[in-house]
Write a protein that holds these residues in place. Structure first.
Motif, mmCIF file in Angstrom:
data_model
loop_
_atom_site.group_PDB
_atom_site.id
_atom_site.type_symbol
_atom_site.label_atom_id
_atom_site.label_comp_id
_atom_site.label_asym_id
_atom_site.label_seq_id
_atom_site.Cartn_x
_atom_site.Cartn_y
_atom_site.Cartn_z
ATOM 1 N N GLN A 184 12.184 8.607 -12.635
ATOM 2 C CA GLN A 184 11.245 8.355 -13.728
ATOM 3 C C GLN A 184 10.005 9.234 -13.644
ATOM 4 O OE1 GLN A 184 10.401 4.131 -14.014
ATOM 5 N NE2 GLN A 184 12.512 3.576 -13.629
ATOM 6 N N SER A 185 9.943 10.101 -12.645
ATOM 7 C CA SER A 185 8.752 10.943 -12.412
ATOM 8 C C SER A 185 7.489 10.091 -12.440
ATOM 9 C CB SER A 185 8.672 12.053 -13.476
ATOM 10 O OG SER A 185 9.767 12.915 -13.383
ATOM 11 N N SER A 186 7.558 8.983 -11.727
ATOM 12 C CA SER A 186 6.414 8.068 -11.748
ATOM 13 C C SER A 186 5.933 7.742 -10.338
ATOM 14 C CB SER A 186 6.784 6.774 -12.483
ATOM 15 O OG SER A 186 7.709 6.013 -11.729
ATOM 16 N N PHE A 187 4.696 7.328 -10.288
ATOM 17 C CA PHE A 187 4.068 6.937 -9.005
ATOM 18 C C PHE A 187 3.046 5.868 -9.363
ATOM 19 C CE2 PHE A 187 3.290 7.178 -4.665
ATOM 20 C CZ PHE A 187 1.978 7.487 -4.347
ATOM 21 N N ASN A 188 3.519 4.679 -9.684
ATOM 22 C CA ASN A 188 2.644 3.610 -10.168
ATOM 23 C C ASN A 188 1.965 2.878 -9.025
ATOM 24 O OD1 ASN A 188 3.577 4.352 -12.659
ATOM 25 N ND2 ASN A 188 4.859 2.535 -12.978
ATOM 26 N N LEU A 189 0.726 2.530 -9.269
ATOM 27 C CA LEU A 189 -0.106 1.833 -8.283
ATOM 28 C C LEU A 189 -0.077 0.340 -8.572
ATOM 29 C CD1 LEU A 189 -2.273 2.305 -5.959
ATOM 30 C CD2 LEU A 189 -3.974 2.160 -7.791
ATOM 31 N N ARG A 190 0.036 -0.461 -7.516
ATOM 32 C CA ARG A 190 0.130 -1.908 -7.726
ATOM 33 C C ARG A 190 -0.755 -2.649 -6.727
ATOM 34 N NH1 ARG A 190 6.325 -1.234 -8.092
ATOM 35 N NH2 ARG A 190 6.323 -1.887 -5.898
ATOM 36 N N LYS A 191 -1.146 -3.853 -7.158
ATOM 37 C CA LYS A 191 -1.841 -4.769 -6.258
ATOM 38 C C LYS A 191 -1.458 -6.175 -6.693
ATOM 39 C CE LYS A 191 -6.172 -5.778 -3.963
ATOM 40 N NZ LYS A 191 -7.603 -5.414 -3.762
ATOM 41 N N PRO A 192 -1.047 -7.030 -5.769
ATOM 42 C CA PRO A 192 -0.554 -8.355 -6.149
ATOM 43 C C PRO A 192 -1.638 -9.283 -6.693
ATOM 44 C CG PRO A 192 -0.264 -7.966 -3.774
ATOM 45 C CD PRO A 192 -0.854 -6.743 -4.346
ATOM 46 N N SER A 193 -2.857 -9.147 -6.211
ATOM 47 C CA SER A 193 -3.919 -10.057 -6.629
ATOM 48 C C SER A 193 -5.233 -9.279 -6.675
ATOM 49 C CB SER A 193 -4.023 -11.244 -5.663
ATOM 50 O OG SER A 193 -5.100 -12.088 -6.019
ATOM 51 N N VAL A 194 -5.762 -9.114 -7.857
ATOM 52 C CA VAL A 194 -6.948 -8.278 -8.047
ATOM 53 C C VAL A 194 -8.228 -9.062 -7.740
ATOM 54 C CG1 VAL A 194 -8.325 -7.111 -9.809
ATOM 55 C CG2 VAL A 194 -5.872 -6.736 -9.710
ATOM 56 N N HIS A 195 -9.165 -8.379 -7.104
ATOM 57 C CA HIS A 195 -10.474 -8.949 -6.781
ATOM 58 C C HIS A 195 -11.512 -8.289 -7.680
ATOM 59 C CE1 HIS A 195 -14.108 -9.543 -4.192
ATOM 60 N NE2 HIS A 195 -13.526 -10.714 -3.986
ATOM 61 N N TRP A 196 -12.616 -8.981 -7.927
ATOM 62 C CA TRP A 196 -13.636 -8.420 -8.818
ATOM 63 C C TRP A 196 -14.125 -7.061 -8.310
ATOM 64 C CZ3 TRP A 196 -18.288 -7.097 -6.763
ATOM 65 C CH2 TRP A 196 -18.651 -7.724 -5.554
ATOM 66 N N SER A 197 -14.101 -6.869 -6.990
ATOM 67 C CA SER A 197 -14.584 -5.602 -6.429
ATOM 68 C C SER A 197 -13.629 -4.431 -6.694
ATOM 69 C CB SER A 197 -14.794 -5.750 -4.920
ATOM 70 O OG SER A 197 -13.582 -6.103 -4.278
#
Lengths: 114, 116
Positions: free
Chosen positions: B71-84
């Protein structure tokens, strides 16, 4: 701690004046870079240098000049020929110029020209 | 031509929700890929990088990214986002030396806002 120091944080100049932005690194990196950042435009490369006394133009070099007399220092001069100099300027360095060399950034200088 | 596309200019998520920021690249050979984060008025900080091997890479601040060659992709992930985590995120691909874009080509960034 090793890092990149850009000074000053904020800089104000009158139109028609040249201004020099400072960038110093103590990471012992060979390569150094100057980027310009405008809202919504990402980072655009102005100049970069692989070694002392050598540098190459980036995509938007017109109206800018640089020097690399010391490994640690890579000052950028914004000349009066730069038509729209107000921007956020970022200096960076890397161990080398290979495409797997991450860039380390300073905290930037915001230049306002009126 | 080498390029990086971040399709989303601005994303808003609620604190505690999961996050995925998209990145697509165009590069003829094996890509070297990076994600950076920039807090307002600051420089960029490296979050993670991919050179080879395991396609799921872990970074700082609880972020991870997955390389998908098909897919020519490199997606960034985070399971639970913090306000910071509210900041601007840049994807980059390593380029061949000598080009006018330097050794890293950056996307235009995705600004992340976090709702309480």
């Amino acid at each position: 701690d090793g890092g990149i120091t850009q000074s000053p944080k904020y800089l104000f100049r009158k139109e028609g004046q040249n201004v020099t932005l400072s960038c110093e690194q103590n990471l012992n990196h060979d390569a150094m870079y100057w980027y310009r950042q405008d809202p919504g435009q990402g980072l655009r490369l102005i100049y970069y240098s692989q070694i002392v006394n050598d540098f190459q133009k980036g995509d938007i070099a017109e109206g800018y000049s640089v020097s690399r007399e010391k490994k640690e220092s890579f000052p950028l001069t914004v000349t009066s020929a730069q038509k729209n100099p107000t921007a956020f300027y970022l200096c960076a360095s890397s161990i080398g110029t290979a495409r797997n060399s991450p860039l380390h950034f300073g905290n930037g200088t915001r230049l306002t020209v009126t | 031509a080498q390029s990086v596309t971040q399709p989303d200019i601005h994303i808003t998520v609620s604190e505690g929700a999961s996050l995925e920021l998209r990145c697509n690249y165009s590069y003829g050979a094996t890509p070297y890929l990076f994600w950076y984060v920039q807090s307002p008025g600051q420089g960029l900080q490296l979050l993670l990088k991919y050179f080879s091997g395991d396609t799921l890479v872990q970074g700082i601040k609880g972020f991870e990214a997955e390389f998908k060659r098909s897919q020519s992709s490199f997606n960034l992930r985070k399971p639970s986002v913090h306000w910071s985590d509210a900041a601007e995120y840049f994807c980059a691909v390593g380029a061949r030396y000598g080009g006018s874009q330097g050794n890293l080509i950056f996307g235009k960034g995705t600004k992340l806002s976090v709702k309480p």
